[in-house]
Design an enzyme around this catalytic site. Sequence first.
Site, PDB file in Angstrom:
ATOM      1  N   HIS A   5      -3.967   6.137   3.560  1.00 52.70           N
ATOM      2  CA  HIS A   5      -5.013   7.887   3.131  1.00 52.70           C
ATOM      3  C   HIS A   5      -6.554   7.705   3.557  1.00 52.70           C
ATOM      4  CE1 HIS A   5      -1.612   8.934   1.160  1.00 52.70           C
ATOM      5  NE2 HIS A   5      -1.166   8.196   0.193  1.00 52.70           N
ATOM      6  N   HIS A  28      -0.365   1.570   1.921  1.00 52.69           N
ATOM      7  CA  HIS A  28      -0.071   2.740   1.604  1.00 52.69           C
ATOM      8  C   HIS A  28      -1.778   3.647   1.156  1.00 52.69           C
ATOM      9  CE1 HIS A  28       1.612   5.796   0.214  1.00 52.69           C
ATOM     10  NE2 HIS A  28       0.568   6.231  -0.503  1.00 52.69           N
ATOM     11  N   GLU A  29      -2.409   2.763   0.764  1.00 50.59           N
ATOM     12  CA  GLU A  29      -3.736   3.248   0.580  1.00 50.59           C
ATOM     13  C   GLU A  29      -4.950   3.221   1.064  1.00 50.59           C
ATOM     14  OE1 GLU A  29      -4.028   4.732  -2.724  1.00 50.59           O
ATOM     15  OE2 GLU A  29      -2.322   4.611  -3.588  1.00 50.59           O
TER      16      GLU A  29
END
Length: 198
Positions: free
Chosen positions: A23, A19-20
């Site tokens: 980003h 997820h990170e």
Amino acid sequence: MILDILKQFPAILIAISVHEYGHALVAYAMGDDTAKRANRMTLDPLKHIDMVGMLVLLLAHFGWAKPVPIDERNFRNKRLGLFAVSLAGPAFNLICALVFLILYKLEAAFIGMYALDIMLAYVFKFNILFAAFNMLPIPPLDGSKLLLSVLPSSVSRFYWQYENIGTVILIALIFTNKIGLFIYPIVDVFERVLLSIA
């Protein structure tokens, strides 16, 4: 309960990291190298763990990671950059979930090892949960920033002014076990879509 969390922990770390990383990677592609300079453009979970988020995870079965630092002023197109970066985390989780769903089906068909089945299923499950959780339109989650990217600029000041209230609402929903009422309908849609693809 603790034993269950320990069994699920590797899958949680994968979901957080993916997820990170999503980003950070998309922010870099959109012109912002803040996350890269902070050594956050990585799949190393140690770079993304938030200790308070992990504690809440142990207590309430929902938690969060350390947000990737983003400077919207560096985006070549601010609105498009905010939209793409906000969408990237959940999108990367869904891609990861699809990959592990396919691996699960292949493993079940050709190997059939129970422990491996469980591990692959957990990675699928937690990536879906992270995607659904972050799509909620509650500050500071990604869903709220997706909305911010398409709403008039005049809303931006209002958003940042009340972001902390969103955090309080989010924690209250988690600790009162009401968060599932909002997340699981999204989870159901994501699961149906990925199962139809796989």
